[in-house]
Design a protein around this motif. Structure first.
Motif, mmCIF file in Angstrom:
data_model
loop_
_atom_site.group_PDB
_atom_site.id
_atom_site.type_symbol
_atom_site.label_atom_id
_atom_site.label_comp_id
_atom_site.label_asym_id
_atom_site.label_seq_id
_atom_site.Cartn_x
_atom_site.Cartn_y
_atom_site.Cartn_z
ATOM 1 N N LEU A 103 5.866 -13.255 -30.875
ATOM 2 C CA LEU A 103 7.083 -12.876 -30.174
ATOM 3 C C LEU A 103 8.079 -14.019 -30.082
ATOM 4 C CD1 LEU A 103 8.590 -10.694 -28.537
ATOM 5 C CD2 LEU A 103 7.377 -11.527 -26.502
ATOM 6 N N PHE A 104 7.591 -15.217 -29.772
ATOM 7 C CA PHE A 104 8.487 -16.356 -29.569
ATOM 8 C C PHE A 104 8.411 -17.409 -30.684
ATOM 9 C CE2 PHE A 104 7.722 -14.739 -25.238
ATOM 10 C CZ PHE A 104 9.033 -14.417 -24.914
ATOM 11 N N GLY A 105 7.382 -17.322 -31.534
ATOM 12 C CA GLY A 105 7.268 -18.265 -32.647
ATOM 13 C C GLY A 105 6.753 -19.635 -32.277
ATOM 14 N N GLU A 106 6.392 -19.835 -31.008
ATOM 15 C CA GLU A 106 5.958 -21.155 -30.543
ATOM 16 C C GLU A 106 4.451 -21.184 -30.265
ATOM 17 O OE1 GLU A 106 7.951 -23.512 -30.776
ATOM 18 O OE2 GLU A 106 9.933 -22.577 -30.745
ATOM 19 N N THR A 107 3.920 -22.389 -30.121
ATOM 20 C CA THR A 107 2.494 -22.574 -29.856
ATOM 21 C C THR A 107 2.115 -22.006 -28.486
ATOM 22 O OG1 THR A 107 2.352 -24.566 -31.225
ATOM 23 C CG2 THR A 107 0.655 -24.281 -29.535
ATOM 24 N N VAL A 108 1.002 -21.297 -28.465
ATOM 25 C CA VAL A 108 0.487 -20.724 -27.214
ATOM 26 C C VAL A 108 -0.875 -21.351 -26.921
ATOM 27 C CG1 VAL A 108 -0.241 -18.624 -26.023
ATOM 28 C CG2 VAL A 108 1.694 -18.556 -27.623
ATOM 29 N N ASN A 109 -1.037 -21.866 -25.708
ATOM 30 C CA ASN A 109 -2.297 -22.503 -25.308
ATOM 31 C C ASN A 109 -2.906 -21.802 -24.103
ATOM 32 O OD1 ASN A 109 -0.578 -25.022 -26.466
ATOM 33 N ND2 ASN A 109 -2.758 -25.292 -26.851
ATOM 34 N N LEU A 110 -4.218 -21.832 -24.052
ATOM 35 C CA LEU A 110 -4.964 -21.338 -22.897
ATOM 36 C C LEU A 110 -5.680 -22.537 -22.290
ATOM 37 C CD1 LEU A 110 -5.809 -18.656 -21.421
ATOM 38 C CD2 LEU A 110 -7.892 -18.757 -22.782
ATOM 39 N N TYR A 111 -5.423 -22.813 -21.009
ATOM 40 C CA TYR A 111 -6.034 -23.947 -20.327
ATOM 41 C C TYR A 111 -6.979 -23.469 -19.225
ATOM 42 C CZ TYR A 111 -2.496 -26.925 -22.514
ATOM 43 O OH TYR A 111 -1.712 -27.583 -23.430
ATOM 44 N N ILE A 112 -8.036 -24.228 -19.018
ATOM 45 C CA ILE A 112 -8.906 -24.035 -17.867
ATOM 46 C C ILE A 112 -8.886 -25.324 -17.052
ATOM 47 C CG2 ILE A 112 -10.387 -22.327 -18.979
ATOM 48 C CD1 ILE A 112 -12.427 -24.559 -19.471
ATOM 49 N N SER A 215 -11.800 -11.423 -8.541
ATOM 50 C CA SER A 215 -11.905 -11.900 -7.158
ATOM 51 C C SER A 215 -10.579 -12.443 -6.633
ATOM 52 C CB SER A 215 -12.969 -13.006 -7.070
ATOM 53 O OG SER A 215 -12.519 -14.191 -7.708
ATOM 54 N N GLY A 216 -9.590 -12.534 -7.515
ATOM 55 C CA GLY A 216 -8.303 -13.083 -7.121
ATOM 56 C C GLY A 216 -8.188 -14.576 -7.339
ATOM 57 N N ALA A 217 -9.234 -15.196 -7.884
ATOM 58 C CA ALA A 217 -9.217 -16.633 -8.141
ATOM 59 C C ALA A 217 -8.524 -16.922 -9.470
ATOM 60 C CB ALA A 217 -10.636 -17.184 -8.175
ATOM 61 N N MET A 218 -7.749 -17.998 -9.525
ATOM 62 C CA MET A 218 -7.127 -18.399 -10.774
ATOM 63 C C MET A 218 -8.187 -19.022 -11.673
ATOM 64 S SD MET A 218 -3.945 -20.975 -11.525
ATOM 65 C CE MET A 218 -3.543 -21.408 -13.220
ATOM 66 N N VAL A 219 -8.339 -18.487 -12.877
ATOM 67 C CA VAL A 219 -9.392 -18.949 -13.778
ATOM 68 C C VAL A 219 -8.851 -19.649 -15.014
ATOM 69 C CG1 VAL A 219 -11.065 -17.241 -13.023
ATOM 70 C CG2 VAL A 219 -9.491 -16.676 -14.879
ATOM 71 N N ALA A 220 -7.575 -19.446 -15.326
ATOM 72 C CA ALA A 220 -7.005 -20.050 -16.532
ATOM 73 C C ALA A 220 -5.489 -20.022 -16.445
ATOM 74 C CB ALA A 220 -7.481 -19.305 -17.776
ATOM 75 N N CYS A 221 -4.865 -20.634 -17.424
ATOM 76 C CA CYS A 221 -3.412 -20.705 -17.467
ATOM 77 C C CYS A 221 -2.952 -20.479 -18.904
ATOM 78 C CB CYS A 221 -2.958 -22.071 -16.971
ATOM 79 S SG CYS A 221 -1.181 -22.283 -16.945
ATOM 80 N N LEU A 222 -1.947 -19.651 -19.071
ATOM 81 C CA LEU A 222 -1.394 -19.350 -20.385
ATOM 82 C C LEU A 222 -0.067 -20.091 -20.525
ATOM 83 C CD1 LEU A 222 -2.122 -17.510 -22.817
ATOM 84 C CD2 LEU A 222 -0.651 -15.761 -21.799
ATOM 85 N N ALA A 223 0.132 -20.796 -21.636
ATOM 86 C CA ALA A 223 1.328 -21.614 -21.792
ATOM 87 C C ALA A 223 1.956 -21.451 -23.171
ATOM 88 C CB ALA A 223 1.001 -23.083 -21.552
ATOM 89 N N VAL A 224 3.277 -21.507 -23.211
ATOM 90 C CA VAL A 224 4.048 -21.515 -24.455
ATOM 91 C C VAL A 224 4.790 -22.839 -24.499
ATOM 92 C CG1 VAL A 224 5.920 -20.443 -25.759
ATOM 93 C CG2 VAL A 224 4.337 -19.014 -24.458
ATOM 94 N N SER A 225 4.717 -23.547 -25.621
ATOM 95 C CA SER A 225 5.373 -24.848 -25.692
ATOM 96 C C SER A 225 5.944 -25.109 -27.078
ATOM 97 C CB SER A 225 4.396 -25.966 -25.313
ATOM 98 O OG SER A 225 3.313 -25.998 -26.223
ATOM 99 N N GLY A 226 6.940 -25.980 -27.116
ATOM 100 C CA GLY A 226 7.557 -26.352 -28.384
ATOM 101 C C GLY A 226 8.613 -27.411 -28.162
ATOM 102 N N PRO A 227 9.326 -27.805 -29.211
ATOM 103 C CA PRO A 227 10.381 -28.813 -29.087
ATOM 104 C C PRO A 227 11.499 -28.329 -28.173
ATOM 105 C CG PRO A 227 9.784 -28.455 -31.392
ATOM 106 C CD PRO A 227 9.137 -27.368 -30.610
ATOM 107 N N THR A 228 12.032 -29.223 -27.364
ATOM 108 C CA THR A 228 13.066 -28.836 -26.396
ATOM 109 C C THR A 228 14.317 -28.287 -27.066
ATOM 110 O OG1 THR A 228 13.813 -31.149 -26.380
ATOM 111 C CG2 THR A 228 12.315 -30.466 -24.628
ATOM 112 N N PHE A 229 14.638 -28.727 -28.290
ATOM 113 C CA PHE A 229 15.880 -28.281 -28.912
ATOM 114 C C PHE A 229 15.847 -26.800 -29.293
ATOM 115 C CE2 PHE A 229 13.426 -29.613 -32.667
ATOM 116 C CZ PHE A 229 13.638 -28.548 -33.533
#
Length: 258
Positions: A103-112, A215-229
């Motif tokens: 959708l956005f063409g940028e790197t997607v990461n999953l963090y724990i 349970s409502g606990a945060m288990v991970a984080c989804l992130a999209v990142s790339g060059p600022t320009f």
């Protein structure tokens, strides 16, 4: 009992003691001192010291040189990477991550979260030649960047204050003022996402959203990142909505309800 059998039994006992040490670590208790572990497991200090030394040597545990406390080590990230094929988190996350990348063409990461760090658990790389990537198993501090801010926003208040106290600048844009950090954490809880512009790494933009389990606990984080320009303020609303929708889809797959 024959000598050989006694050696096997002794080895088995040592393994069980080492495993009992590792099993003491949890989200609520990510760090332990040697004395605390000795008391918790009712082991002599000498035995505890020997076990901890071996676990640190093999990178199953890390020892903080300042606080002298122990936390789970990078070897466990490697073993976890081998086992994660059978985990629901990756099973559900990967298709969502691929769709978000397309959708956005940028790197997607999953963090724990691991102690005071976030760990790169999965990654789908950008379609662009110039991209931002992270090595699986890499650890980053919670006080810098959008993903770290997401974890802090839903962490125990005491832990949050400890992390804030340790915040140091990594770039000219790193936010270290305690009041400013707390304000941004409140924004994450209100908006459902975080944005970072070159806070941890020069020239890198990142947006992140939290993932919750049943349970409502945060288990991970989804992130999209790339060059600022490649990011502009006009693009923020679309990116934020796409990211929040993807994170909500994953949360529901893990059992989250309204």
């Amino acid at each position: 009992m024959p000598h050989e059998e006694r050696e096997i039994e002794a080895g088995s006992t040592s393994i069980k003691k080492a495993l009992s040490v590792l099993l003491c670590f949890s989200r609520k208790a990510p760090e332990w001192s040697m004395t605390e572990l000795s008391r918790k497991l009712d082991l002599p200090l000498s035995t505890t010291s020997r076990i901890l030394g071996s676990l640190v040597e093999e990178h199953f545990l890390d020892r903080d040189p300042e606080t002298k406390t122990f936390r789970l080590g990078t070897r466990l990230i490697y073993l976890g990477a081998l086992a994660k094929e059978s985990l629901n988190l990756r099973k559900y996350a990967l298709p969502v991550m691929v769709a978000l990348r397309n959708l956005f063409g940028e790197t997607v990461n999953l963090y724990i979260k691991q102690g005071k760090y976030r760990v790169c658990y999965e990654q789908v790389e950008s379609l662009h030649t110039l991209k931002r990537s992270a090595q699986l198993g890499s650890r980053f501090p919670l006080w810098a960047g959008a993903s770290g801010r997401c974890f802090l926003a839903f962490s125990d208040p005491d832990e949050v204050e400890q992390v804030i106290a340790e915040a140091t600048p990594l770039t000219a844009n790193t936010i270290t003022d305690p009041a400013a950090i707390r304000s941004r954490l409140e924004d994450v809880r209100t908006k459902g996402y975080a944005v970072s512009v070159a806070e941890r790494e020069e020239g890198v933009f990142s947006a992140a959203a939290p993932i919750f389990d049943g349970s409502g606990a945060m288990v991970a984080c989804l992130a999209v990142s790339g060059p600022t320009f490649r990011f502009s303020e006009e693009r923020f609303p679309e990116l934020a909505e796409g990211l929040k929708t993807a994170a909500e889809t994953l949360s529901r797959s893990l059992g989250k309800s309204d």
